[in-house]
Design a protein around this motif. Structure first.
Motif, PDB file in Angstrom:
ATOM      1  N   ILE A   1       0.838  -1.208   0.000  1.00 17.17           N
ATOM      2  CA  ILE A   1       0.000   0.000   0.000  1.00 17.17           C
ATOM      3  C   ILE A   1       0.867   1.250   0.000  1.00 17.17           C
ATOM      4  O   ILE A   1       0.639   2.192  -0.771  1.00 17.17           O
ATOM      5  CB  ILE A   1      -0.941  -0.005   1.222  1.00 17.17           C
ATOM      6  CG1 ILE A   1      -2.001  -1.106   1.063  1.00 17.17           C
ATOM      7  CG2 ILE A   1      -1.600   1.360   1.409  1.00 17.17           C
ATOM      8  CD1 ILE A   1      -2.857  -1.310   2.301  1.00 17.17           C
ATOM      9  N   VAL A   2       1.862   1.275   0.873  1.00 15.32           N
ATOM     10  CA  VAL A   2       2.715   2.456   1.000  1.00 15.32           C
ATOM     11  C   VAL A   2       3.486   2.713  -0.291  1.00 15.32           C
ATOM     12  O   VAL A   2       3.542   3.855  -0.780  1.00 15.32           O
ATOM     13  CB  VAL A   2       3.670   2.311   2.198  1.00 15.32           C
ATOM     14  CG1 VAL A   2       4.701   3.435   2.211  1.00 15.32           C
ATOM     15  CG2 VAL A   2       2.893   2.294   3.509  1.00 15.32           C
TER      16      VAL A   2
ATOM     17  N   ASP B   1       2.746   1.729  -3.327  1.00 11.56           N
ATOM     18  CA  ASP B   1       1.815   2.145  -4.385  1.00 11.56           C
ATOM     19  C   ASP B   1       1.569   3.649  -4.331  1.00 11.56           C
ATOM     20  O   ASP B   1       1.630   4.349  -5.352  1.00 11.56           O
ATOM     21  CB  ASP B   1       0.472   1.411  -4.225  1.00 11.56           C
ATOM     22  CG  ASP B   1       0.553  -0.046  -4.662  1.00 11.56           C
ATOM     23  OD1 ASP B   1       1.564  -0.441  -5.267  1.00 11.56           O
ATOM     24  OD2 ASP B   1      -0.413  -0.794  -4.373  1.00 11.56           O
ATOM     25  N   GLU B   2       1.274   4.142  -3.127  1.00 12.31           N
ATOM     26  CA  GLU B   2       0.952   5.561  -2.979  1.00 12.31           C
ATOM     27  C   GLU B   2       2.196   6.442  -3.063  1.00 12.31           C
ATOM     28  O   GLU B   2       2.161   7.534  -3.647  1.00 12.31           O
ATOM     29  CB  GLU B   2       0.237   5.799  -1.645  1.00 12.31           C
ATOM     30  CG  GLU B   2      -1.130   5.138  -1.543  1.00 12.31           C
ATOM     31  CD  GLU B   2      -2.156   5.751  -2.490  1.00 12.31           C
ATOM     32  OE1 GLU B   2      -1.944   6.885  -2.954  1.00 12.31           O
ATOM     33  OE2 GLU B   2      -3.162   5.079  -2.776  1.00 12.31           O
ATOM     34  N   GLU B   3       3.293   5.977  -2.479  1.00 13.56           N
ATOM     35  CA  GLU B   3       4.501   6.795  -2.477  1.00 13.56           C
ATOM     36  C   GLU B   3       5.068   6.968  -3.884  1.00 13.56           C
ATOM     37  O   GLU B   3       5.641   8.014  -4.200  1.00 13.56           O
ATOM     38  CB  GLU B   3       5.560   6.154  -1.562  1.00 13.56           C
ATOM     39  CG  GLU B   3       5.292   6.334  -0.075  1.00 13.56           C
ATOM     40  CD  GLU B   3       5.565   7.758   0.380  1.00 13.56           C
ATOM     41  OE1 GLU B   3       4.702   8.640   0.133  1.00 13.56           O
ATOM     42  OE2 GLU B   3       6.620   7.978   0.986  1.00 13.56           O
TER      43      GLU B   3
ATOM     44  N   TRP C   1      10.507   6.323  -3.202  1.00 12.84           N
ATOM     45  CA  TRP C   1       9.234   5.648  -2.946  1.00 12.84           C
ATOM     46  C   TRP C   1       9.414   4.203  -2.491  1.00 12.84           C
ATOM     47  O   TRP C   1       8.461   3.594  -1.982  1.00 12.84           O
ATOM     48  CB  TRP C   1       8.343   5.692  -4.194  1.00 12.84           C
ATOM     49  CG  TRP C   1       8.918   5.002  -5.405  1.00 12.84           C
ATOM     50  CD1 TRP C   1       9.656   5.565  -6.395  1.00 12.84           C
ATOM     51  CD2 TRP C   1       8.787   3.616  -5.747  1.00 12.84           C
ATOM     52  NE1 TRP C   1      10.008   4.628  -7.345  1.00 12.84           N
ATOM     53  CE2 TRP C   1       9.470   3.419  -6.969  1.00 12.84           C
ATOM     54  CE3 TRP C   1       8.158   2.524  -5.158  1.00 12.84           C
ATOM     55  CZ2 TRP C   1       9.542   2.187  -7.595  1.00 12.84           C
ATOM     56  CZ3 TRP C   1       8.222   1.284  -5.782  1.00 12.84           C
ATOM     57  CH2 TRP C   1       8.917   1.123  -6.994  1.00 12.84           C
TER      58      TRP C   1
ATOM     59  N   PRO D   1       3.403   8.442   5.359  1.00  8.12           N
ATOM     60  CA  PRO D   1       3.102   8.207   3.942  1.00  8.12           C
ATOM     61  C   PRO D   1       1.822   8.916   3.502  1.00  8.12           C
ATOM     62  O   PRO D   1       0.742   8.684   4.049  1.00  8.12           O
ATOM     63  CB  PRO D   1       2.964   6.685   3.853  1.00  8.12           C
ATOM     64  CG  PRO D   1       2.660   6.234   5.247  1.00  8.12           C
ATOM     65  CD  PRO D   1       3.356   7.197   6.147  1.00  8.12           C
TER      66      PRO D   1
ATOM     67  N   ASN E   1      -1.467   9.960   1.702  1.00  7.36           N
ATOM     68  CA  ASN E   1      -2.625   9.314   1.061  1.00  7.36           C
ATOM     69  C   ASN E   1      -2.768   7.831   1.368  1.00  7.36           C
ATOM     70  O   ASN E   1      -3.559   7.141   0.726  1.00  7.36           O
ATOM     71  CB  ASN E   1      -2.603   9.509  -0.466  1.00  7.36           C
ATOM     72  CG  ASN E   1      -3.042  10.898  -0.867  1.00  7.36           C
ATOM     73  OD1 ASN E   1      -3.102  11.808  -0.050  1.00  7.36           O
ATOM     74  ND2 ASN E   1      -3.350  11.079  -2.138  1.00  7.36           N
ATOM     75  N   CYS E   2      -2.038   7.323   2.341  1.00  6.87           N
ATOM     76  CA  CYS E   2      -2.111   5.893   2.665  1.00  6.87           C
ATOM     77  C   CYS E   2      -3.089   5.590   3.797  1.00  6.87           C
ATOM     78  O   CYS E   2      -3.434   4.422   4.015  1.00  6.87           O
ATOM     79  CB  CYS E   2      -0.726   5.368   3.063  1.00  6.87           C
ATOM     80  SG  CYS E   2       0.480   5.404   1.730  1.00  6.87           S
TER      81      CYS E   2
ATOM     82  N   ARG F   1      -6.498   3.341   3.291  1.00  5.10           N
ATOM     83  CA  ARG F   1      -6.243   1.937   2.927  1.00  5.10           C
ATOM     84  C   ARG F   1      -5.602   1.173   4.076  1.00  5.10           C
ATOM     85  O   ARG F   1      -5.946   0.012   4.324  1.00  5.10           O
ATOM     86  CB  ARG F   1      -5.349   1.881   1.683  1.00  5.10           C
ATOM     87  CG  ARG F   1      -6.030   2.364   0.414  1.00  5.10           C
ATOM     88  CD  ARG F   1      -5.067   2.357  -0.763  1.00  5.10           C
ATOM     89  NE  ARG F   1      -4.637   0.989  -1.105  1.00  5.10           N
ATOM     90  CZ  ARG F   1      -3.690   0.724  -2.007  1.00  5.10           C
ATOM     91  NH1 ARG F   1      -3.056   1.733  -2.629  1.00  5.10           N
ATOM     92  NH2 ARG F   1      -3.364  -0.526  -2.279  1.00  5.10           N
ATOM     93  N   LEU F   2      -4.688   1.819   4.790  1.00  6.99           N
ATOM     94  CA  LEU F   2      -4.064   1.142   5.930  1.00  6.99           C
ATOM     95  C   LEU F   2      -5.070   0.941   7.057  1.00  6.99           C
ATOM     96  O   LEU F   2      -5.044  -0.082   7.748  1.00  6.99           O
ATOM     97  CB  LEU F   2      -2.861   1.946   6.416  1.00  6.99           C
ATOM     98  CG  LEU F   2      -1.664   1.971   5.459  1.00  6.99           C
ATOM     99  CD1 LEU F   2      -0.571   2.893   5.987  1.00  6.99           C
ATOM    100  CD2 LEU F   2      -1.105   0.564   5.243  1.00  6.99           C
TER     101      LEU F   2
END
Length: 288
Positions: A151-152, A154-156, A179, A239, A241-242, A245-246
């Motif tokens: 997840i991290v 993907d967003e980073e 990232w 992170p 925007n994470c 989802r987290l």
């Protein structure tokens, strides 16, 4: 038959000008009074609201009634002499001045009890109205750590390539970060700090968590100090925007918002950190 004001309303026919002026004056007075009421209502203090909270358009319900005064207990910490005060404060400063943000970790296991004790220390932080608006999620499962990393990263990747902008990426260049977050699956533990945007009591009713963001930040500061005191290394990862989802991955409720993601472990044998210098006292303190 033609209508005659004088025959039907002789008073108005005789005094229509004063009557009209009186009606206009009454309307003006009414308008001024309404404006005054509106200004008074706008100036009246509104119920306290944490301006950092915008998660819900509905104000949470007040907490259940509490006793007027909490039970009191004696507070008598040890009285230290002036020299001992200075010695302890200087020693604590020297220890914390050795703390560094680490991005290269060993896979060596560390005692879970040490991390749990550090989280207990974080839980001693002050909070608005003693609402203690925080949850610390301890992740030790390799599967969950891998999901967090996915997840991290993907967003980073989107953050570094699109969201952050050239200046932000340039400012991070001396640190040597990008990232890719390999450390998220290398460390023995991840600790994710969530703040409570509002509280939920045992009846499922909402209540206000005053200054929840500041309160959680204070707790995270204590957590960093406690982890360092235990000989553990970490990194303050935020992170972009994470959070949502987290939160769903870790099955946290809607009122909890991610504040910090901390990898926790021991530095790798070949770990290096930037040779940064911290500001001296006269640059961070003003005496009045």
């Amino acid at each position: 038959m033609a209508f005659s004001l004088g025959s039907h309303f002789p008073f108005l026919a005789a005094y229509w000008q004063p009557v009209l002026l009186a009606a206009l004056a009454a309307a003006v007075v009414h308008l001024l009074l309404e404006r005054r009421r509106a200004r008074t209502a706008a100036a009246r203090p509104a119920p306290w609201r944490d301006e950092s909270v915008s998660e819900s358009a509905v104000d949470p319900a007040p907490p259940p009634p509490a006793e007027k005064t909490a039970a009191r207990v004696p507070y008598r910490p040890a009285r230290l002499g002036a020299d001992e005060m200075v010695r302890r404060a200087e020693q604590f400063y020297r220890e914390l001045n050795g703390r560094r943000s680490v991005r290269h970790f060993s896979r060596e296991p560390v005692p879970r009890a040490a991390v749990e004790a550090a989280i207990r220390a974080a839980g001693t932080a002050p909070s608005g109205a003693h609402t203690e608006p925080w949850t610390f999620v301890l992740v030790e499962s390799a599967e969950v750590k891998a999901a967090v990393r996915q997840i991290v990263e993907d967003e980073e990747r989107v953050n570094y390539e699109k969201r952050m902008g050239a200046q932000w990426v340039q400012d991070l260049a001396p640190i040597g970060t990008d990232w890719r977050k390999e450390y998220l699956t290398e460390v023995p533990f991840l600790v994710l700090a969530f703040r409570h945007a509002y509280g939920v009591d045992e009846r499922g009713e909402r209540f206000t968590t005053y200054y929840n963001e500041i309160s959680c930040h204070l707790a995270c500061g204590l957590l960093l100090a406690a982890l360092h005191q235990a000989g553990l290394a970490t990194l303050t990862s935020t992170p972009l925007n994470c959070g949502p989802r987290l939160r769903r991955l870790l099955a946290r409720p809607d009122n909890e918002k991610l504040v910090l993601l901390l990898p926790v472990g021991l530095p790798a044998a070949d770990c290096t950190v930037p040779d940064f210098r911290r500001k001296p006292l006269d640059k961070i303190m003003a005496v009045c």
